[in-house]
Design an enzyme around this catalytic site. Structure first.
Site, PDB file in Angstrom:
ATOM      1  N   CYS A 255     -40.562  34.690   6.179  1.00  0.00           N
ATOM      2  CA  CYS A 255     -39.512  33.844   6.013  1.00  0.00           C
ATOM      3  C   CYS A 255     -38.373  34.351   6.923  1.00  0.00           C
ATOM      4  O   CYS A 255     -37.497  35.346   6.616  1.00  0.00           O
ATOM      5  CB  CYS A 255     -38.935  33.615   4.743  1.00  0.00           C
ATOM      6  SG  CYS A 255     -37.549  32.443   4.429  1.00  0.00           S
TER       7      CYS A 255
ATOM      8  N   CYS B  65     -34.868  33.746   5.317  1.00  0.00           N
ATOM      9  CA  CYS B  65     -34.454  34.749   4.463  1.00  0.00           C
ATOM     10  C   CYS B  65     -34.275  36.033   4.848  1.00  0.00           C
ATOM     11  O   CYS B  65     -33.159  37.064   4.430  1.00  0.00           O
ATOM     12  CB  CYS B  65     -35.659  35.072   3.584  1.00  0.00           C
ATOM     13  SG  CYS B  65     -36.503  33.608   2.897  1.00  0.00           S
ATOM     14  N   ASP B  66     -34.908  36.528   5.921  1.00  0.00           N
ATOM     15  CA  ASP B  66     -34.938  38.158   6.330  1.00  0.00           C
ATOM     16  C   ASP B  66     -34.282  38.217   7.718  1.00  0.00           C
ATOM     17  O   ASP B  66     -34.037  39.430   8.354  1.00  0.00           O
ATOM     18  CB  ASP B  66     -36.136  38.714   6.327  1.00  0.00           C
ATOM     19  CG  ASP B  66     -36.773  38.799   4.831  1.00  0.00           C
ATOM     20  OD1 ASP B  66     -36.082  38.828   4.039  1.00  0.00           O
ATOM     21  OD2 ASP B  66     -38.003  38.517   4.656  1.00  0.00           O
TER      22      ASP B  66
END
Ligand code: NAP
Length: 312
Positions: free
Chosen positions: A131, A134-135
C-alpha cells in the site's frame, strides 16, 4: 434469530457493527482468521482523519473493536465456514455452530497477492509493502521498487515519486498491462525507471529490506539490486470464497453492489474491499460499512413493519 450478522472485522465490518449496535440491532460479528484485516499490516496509519500523529494499524483495530463493544456488538473470534444467504432467513455456519439472521453484511475484505518469495513475509512492514498510500511517506528520498505492470503498479508508482528519489518498476514482461494514459505519465516521470523482463526472486535483509535478488527471464541472468523498499502490486484477491455461487460477482470476482451497498440478494449487503476494486482505503471501507448498517436498519424495519414513512 439475529437482526444482522456481520462477517469480517476490518474497518468496514467494525464500522457496520458500531452503526448497527447504535441502532439497537445487536449485531453479531465474526472476526475471522485475520482480525482487523489489512490495516493490521500497516505499521503507521497517517491518513485516517482524527489521528494527526498517525496510529498503528493494530492499535486502530483495537479502538474500532472497543467502540463496537461499547454499544453492544457481540464479536465472535471464529471463522465462518459456510453461508446460505438465498432464503429470507440467512444461515451462517462455523465449524461447530449454526446461526440465523434476518440480514447479513459481507465485509470479508481482500488480500493483496503475494509474490511468495523468500524474505517477503518476514519483511512485511519493514520495507515490504502492499500500500503506497499507507507507507509511501516513510520512503522520503529513498530508493524503492514497485513490482507489477498493471494500473495499480503505475498509479502507486507515480504516487511514490512524491517521496522517493527513485522508483524502479520491475515487470515480468516487456509490455505493460496498465492503461495508456498511466503508461505515458510514468514514462515521462524522471524519477521512474523500468526494468523489463525481470522477476524478483528474493528479498534480502534482516530487520529491513536491503537488496533484491533479480532474474532476467530472457537471459536467466541474476543480479543484486540495492533498495530501501519494495511495493508489490500484482493484484488482489477479494475474499469471496464463502459467497461464490450465491452472490453476483464482477469479472474480477469483486461483489457487485449498488450505491446502497446492496448485493443481488435481498437482505445481503457488502462493504469494504470485497466490493471495491478502486479505492481500497480504511476510510472508504469504514464509509461503506456505515452505509451497509444504515441500509440494514431500514431493511429490518421494513421486515418488521416498523419503518417510518418517508425514510429512504
Ligand atoms: P492487474 O491489472 O491484475 O495487474 C497485475 C500486474 O501484476 C500485471 O502486470 C501482472 O503481470 C503482474 N503480476 C501478476 N502476478 C505476478 C507475479 N506473480 N509476479 C510478477 N508480476 C505479476 O492488477 P491491478 O493493477 O491491481 O488492477 C486490478 C484492477 O483494478 C484492474 O481492473 C485495474 O484496471 C483496476 N485499477 C484501476 C486503477 C485506475 O483506473 N486508476 C488503479 C488501480 C487499479 P502481467 O501483465 O504479465 O500479467
Amino acid at each position: 434469530m439475529r437482526n444482522v450478522i456481520i462477517i469480517g472485522s476490518g474497518p468496514a465490518g467494525l464500522t457496520a457493527a458500531i452503526y448497527a449496535a447504535r441502532a439497537n440491532l445487536n449485531p453479531l460479528v465474526f472476526a475471522g482468521m485475520e482480525r482487523g484485516g489489512q490495516i493490521t499490516l500497516t505499521d503507521d496509519l497517517e491518513n485516517f482523519p482524527g489521528f494527526p500523529d498517525g496510529i498503528g494499524g493494530l492499535d486502530m483495530y483495537q479502538l474500532f473493536e472497543k467502540q463496537a463493544n461499547r454499544f453492544g456488538s457481540e464479536i465472535i473470534y471464529d471463522v465462518v465456514t459456510e453461508v446460505d444467504l438465498t432464503g429470507d432467513v440467512k444461515i451462517v455456519k462455523t465449524a461447530d455452530k449454526e446461526y440465523q439472521a434476518k440480514s447479513v453484511i459481507i465485509a470479508t475484505g481482500s488480500t493483496p497477492k503475494r509474490l511468495g518469495i523468500p524474505g517477503e513475509e518476514k519483511l512485511i512492514g519493514r520495507g515490504v509493502s502492499y500500500c503506497a498510500t499507507c507507507d509511501g511517506f516513510f520512503f522520503k528520498d529513498k530508493k524503492v521498487v514497485v513490482v507489477g505492470g498493471g494500473n495499480s503498479a503505475l498509479d502507486e508508482g507515480l504516487f511514490l515519486t512524491r517521496f522517493a528519489k527513485k522508483v524502479t518498476i520491475i515487470h515480468r514482461r516487456d509490455r505493460l498491462r496498465a492503461d495508456a494514459i498511466l503508461q505515458e505519465r510514468a514514462k515521462k516521470n524522471e524519477k521512474i525507471e523500468f526494468l523489463w523482463d525481470t522477476v524478483v526472486e528474493k528479498i534480502n535483509g534482516e530487520d529491513a529490506v536491503k537488496t533484491l535478488t533479480l532474474k532476467n527471464v530472457k537471459t536467466d541472468k541474476t543480479s543484486e539490486f540495492a533498495v530501501d523498499g519494495i511495493f508489490i502490486f500484482i493484484g488482489h484477491y477479494p475474499n469471496v470464497d464463502l459467497v461464490k455461487g450465491q452472490i453476483k460477482l464482477d469479472e474480477n470476482n469483486y461483489i457487485i453492489t449498488d450505491r446502497y451497498t446492496k448485493t443481488n440478494i435481498k437482505g445481503v449487503f457488502a462493504c469494504g474491499d470485497v466490493q471495491d476494486p478502486i479505492y481500497r482505503q480504511a476510510i472508504t471501507s469504514a464509509g461503506t460499512g456505515c452505509q451497509s448498517a444504515m441500509e440494514v436498519e431500514k431493511y429490518v424495519a421494513e421486515l418488521e413493519g416498523t419503518a417510518y414513512p418517508g425514510k429512504k
